[in-house]
Write an enzyme that holds these catalytic residues in place. Sequence first.
Site, short mmCIF file in Angstrom:
data_model
loop_
_atom_site.label_atom_id
_atom_site.label_comp_id
_atom_site.label_asym_id
_atom_site.label_seq_id
_atom_site.Cartn_x
_atom_site.Cartn_y
_atom_site.Cartn_z
N ASP A 195 7.59 9.48 27.63
CA ASP A 195 6.46 10.37 27.37
C ASP A 195 6.95 11.47 26.44
O ASP A 195 8.08 11.95 26.60
CB ASP A 195 6.00 11.01 28.70
CG ASP A 195 4.49 11.16 28.79
OD1 ASP A 195 3.86 11.31 27.74
OD2 ASP A 195 3.96 11.14 29.92
N HIS A 228 3.69 14.61 18.71
CA HIS A 228 3.43 14.82 20.14
C HIS A 228 4.06 13.73 21.00
O HIS A 228 4.20 13.92 22.20
CB HIS A 228 1.91 14.86 20.39
CG HIS A 228 1.27 16.11 19.86
ND1 HIS A 228 0.90 17.15 20.66
CD2 HIS A 228 0.97 16.50 18.59
CE1 HIS A 228 0.38 18.13 19.92
NE2 HIS A 228 0.41 17.75 18.66
P1 ADQ Z 1 -1.21 12.18 26.72
O1 ADQ Z 1 -0.56 10.86 26.59
O2 ADQ Z 1 -2.67 12.19 26.78
O3 ADQ Z 1 -0.74 13.20 25.55
P2 ADQ Z 1 -0.38 14.07 28.92
O4 ADQ Z 1 0.62 14.98 28.31
O5 ADQ Z 1 -0.05 13.71 30.32
O6 ADQ Z 1 -0.56 12.72 28.13
O7 ADQ Z 1 -1.78 14.78 28.91
C1 ADQ Z 1 -2.92 14.25 29.55
C2 ADQ Z 1 -3.97 15.32 29.49
O8 ADQ Z 1 -5.22 14.79 29.90
C3 ADQ Z 1 -3.67 16.49 30.42
O9 ADQ Z 1 -3.81 17.68 29.71
C4 ADQ Z 1 -4.73 16.37 31.50
O10 ADQ Z 1 -5.17 17.59 32.05
C5 ADQ Z 1 -5.85 15.74 30.73
N1 ADQ Z 1 -6.79 15.13 31.68
C6 ADQ Z 1 -6.59 14.87 32.95
N2 ADQ Z 1 -7.71 14.39 33.50
C7 ADQ Z 1 -8.60 14.34 32.56
C8 ADQ Z 1 -9.94 13.93 32.51
N3 ADQ Z 1 -10.55 13.46 33.54
N4 ADQ Z 1 -10.55 14.00 31.34
C9 ADQ Z 1 -9.94 14.47 30.26
N5 ADQ Z 1 -8.68 14.88 30.25
C10 ADQ Z 1 -8.02 14.81 31.38
C11 ADQ Z 1 0.10 13.15 24.37
C12 ADQ Z 1 1.51 12.66 24.59
C13 ADQ Z 1 2.17 13.47 25.70
C14 ADQ Z 1 2.15 14.94 25.32
C15 ADQ Z 1 0.76 15.38 24.91
C16 ADQ Z 1 0.78 16.80 24.33
O11 ADQ Z 1 1.48 11.28 24.96
O12 ADQ Z 1 3.50 13.03 25.92
O13 ADQ Z 1 2.56 15.70 26.46
O14 ADQ Z 1 0.23 14.52 23.93
O15 ADQ Z 1 1.68 16.94 23.29
#
Ligand code: ADQ
Length: 499
Positions: free
Chosen positions: A385, A170
Site C-alpha cells: 500500500d 500516491h
Molecule cells: P486507497 O487505495 O483508496 O488510496 P486508503 O489509503 O486506505 O486507500 O484510503 C481509502 C480511503 O477511502 C480512506 O480515506 C477512507 O476513509 C475512504 N473510505 C472509507 N470508506 C469509504 C466509503 N464508504 N466511501 C468513500 N470513501 C471511503 C490511495 C493509495 C493509498 C494511499 C492513498 C492516499 O492506494 O496507499 O494511502 O491513495 O495517498
Amino acid sequence: MKDTTRLIIVSNRLPVVMERTQDAWRATPGSGGLVTALAPVLRDRGGVWVGWPGTVEPPTARLRESIQAAVRETGYDLAPVFLDRREKRYYYGVFANEILWPLFHDFASRCSFAPEAWDVYEAVNARFAGVTAALLQPNDFVWVHDYHLLRMAWHLRRERGGQPLAFFLHIPFPPVDLFLKLPWRRQLLEGLLEYDLVGFQAQRDRRHFARCVHALCNDRYRVQTSGSTTVIEDRELDRRTFAGVFPIGIDYDGFVRDTAAASVAQRAWYLHEHYPERQIVLGVDRLDYTKGIPEKLEAYRHALRRWPELAGKVTLVQIVIPSRWELAHYEQLKRQIERLVGEINGEFSRPDWVPVHYHYRSLGREELLAYYRTAEILIAAPWKDGMNLVAKEYCACDLEERGVLLLSEFAGAAAQLHRHAILFNPHDIVGMAEAIRRALDLPEPQRRQRMRRLRQNIHKQDVFWWVDRFLQAALQRRLADFPVVDDFYPGARELATER
Ligand code: ADQ
C-alpha cells in the site's frame, strides 16, 4: 510559497463528480483528504484544479457551464479534461488500472501489457498537458498527482519549457526487477525525470525509483542520494530532478471534531451494544486484491481454531467498500471473501455469537467514524500500500485511546507507525493470527501508551503538514527543506523495539 505563485493541481479526477440528472448536470463536491488539504491553499492563493469530470459524455455547452457553476461551491477554478469512452477504457481502465496498478503493487502476473493502451495513455497525458498549458501564467506552480499522469510533464515541457513542475505518487514505486518488465519502462522514467520534484510516500519507493533510474538511464542521468533525498542530474540538459519522501497525512483535527459529535458517539455506543463483552476487530478496505482481505480472514480463522477460548469474546467486522473497477477478478475476489466469511461463520457460529460480520457497501461518514470509534482493534493487512489512510483515520478517531492498530509491514504507513502499532507479515497466516491474539491480550496501560504515541505522530504530520512540506521543498529545492524520514525494512526494526 512565494506570494505571487498560483497553484495548479492536476489529478485524474476533478474534485467534483458530475452526474447527469434527467435534463441537467449535477456537481457533487469530492471529499477525501487531498481535497480537504488543497482546497484552502487554492482558495487563499488562487489556483486551478485540472482533471477529468468523470463522465464520457461529449463536452456540451451545458456540461461545461455546469462545471463552471460548481466553481461557486469550490471557491477555486476548475479546468476539465474530457475523455471519450475508448480513452476511459484504455488510459484509465487498462493502462492505469490493469498495468500500472498491479505492477506497482508487485502483482506483475495480473498485468496485461496491451500495446494499444500505451498510445491512448500518451495521448491523454498530452491532452492534460495541453489543457494545463493553455491556462498557465509565468509564476504558476504545477503539482501533478498519481500514476495516471506519469508522462504529463514530458508533454508540458514541450509546450512550456521552464515552468516549475512537481509530482506526487500516491501508490508504491516497484523494485527494479519488476519495473524492468514494463515495455515502456524508459519512456515512463524519462517522463518522471521531466518533473523538478518527484515525491514518494516512503523511503522504500524513493529507493526503488533511484535504482531504476540508475539501472535504466545511467547513460544520461547521474543519481546521488543524501539521507531521504535523491538528486538526479541530467547531464545533457544540465537540469536536476529531486526525489523526496513525503508521507501523506489525514485531516486529523477534522476527524477528531466529527468523531466527537454526539450523533457519532451515540451510533458508536449503539454499535457496541450488539457486541457485549466482546472486542471488535475492524477491517475497512476497498474491494481490491492488494488489500489482503482473504488472508486476513484466514488468519482470523486460524486464531479461532487455535484458541477456542476466543469464541464469543471477539467479533471481526469486515467492511468492504465496492471497488471503482468492475473487472472480472474483482468479482472473483468478492466471491472468495464471501466464501471464506461463510465458512468461518458456518464452522464457529453459536446461537449467541456470529464470528464475522461482513458488510459489502459504501458507508456514510458518520457510520464509518462510529465504527472507528467503537472498535477495540483495527486490522489493515495490505500486501502492499502506498500509505493506508484507514490506519491513520482509525487512530485519529480513537478518542478514548484504548484501541490497538494491527498493521501490515508492507503498508507505507508502517514506516511511520511501526514503533507503536503491532506489525505483521500479511503472507504469514500463523504470524498474523498471533498478532491478533497479542492485540486482544494487550493490557490497557500499554494500549493507551501506544495509541497516544500513534495519535501524536499522526496529528503532527497531518495532511496540512504534508502540503506545506511538499510545497516548501518543491519551491526552495534545498535539501534542508526535505523531510527526513525513517528508513524501514519489514521484519527488522519492530523485532528490536517490540520484544
Ligand atoms: P486507497 O487505495 O483508496 O488510496 P486508503 O489509503 O486506505 O486507500 O484510503 C481509502 C480511503 O477511502 C480512506 O480515506 C477512507 O476513509 C475512504 N473510505 C472509507 N470508506 C469509504 C466509503 N464508504 N466511501 C468513500 N470513501 C471511503 C490511495 C493509495 C493509498 C494511499 C492513498 C492516499 O492506494 O496507499 O494511502 O491513495 O495517498
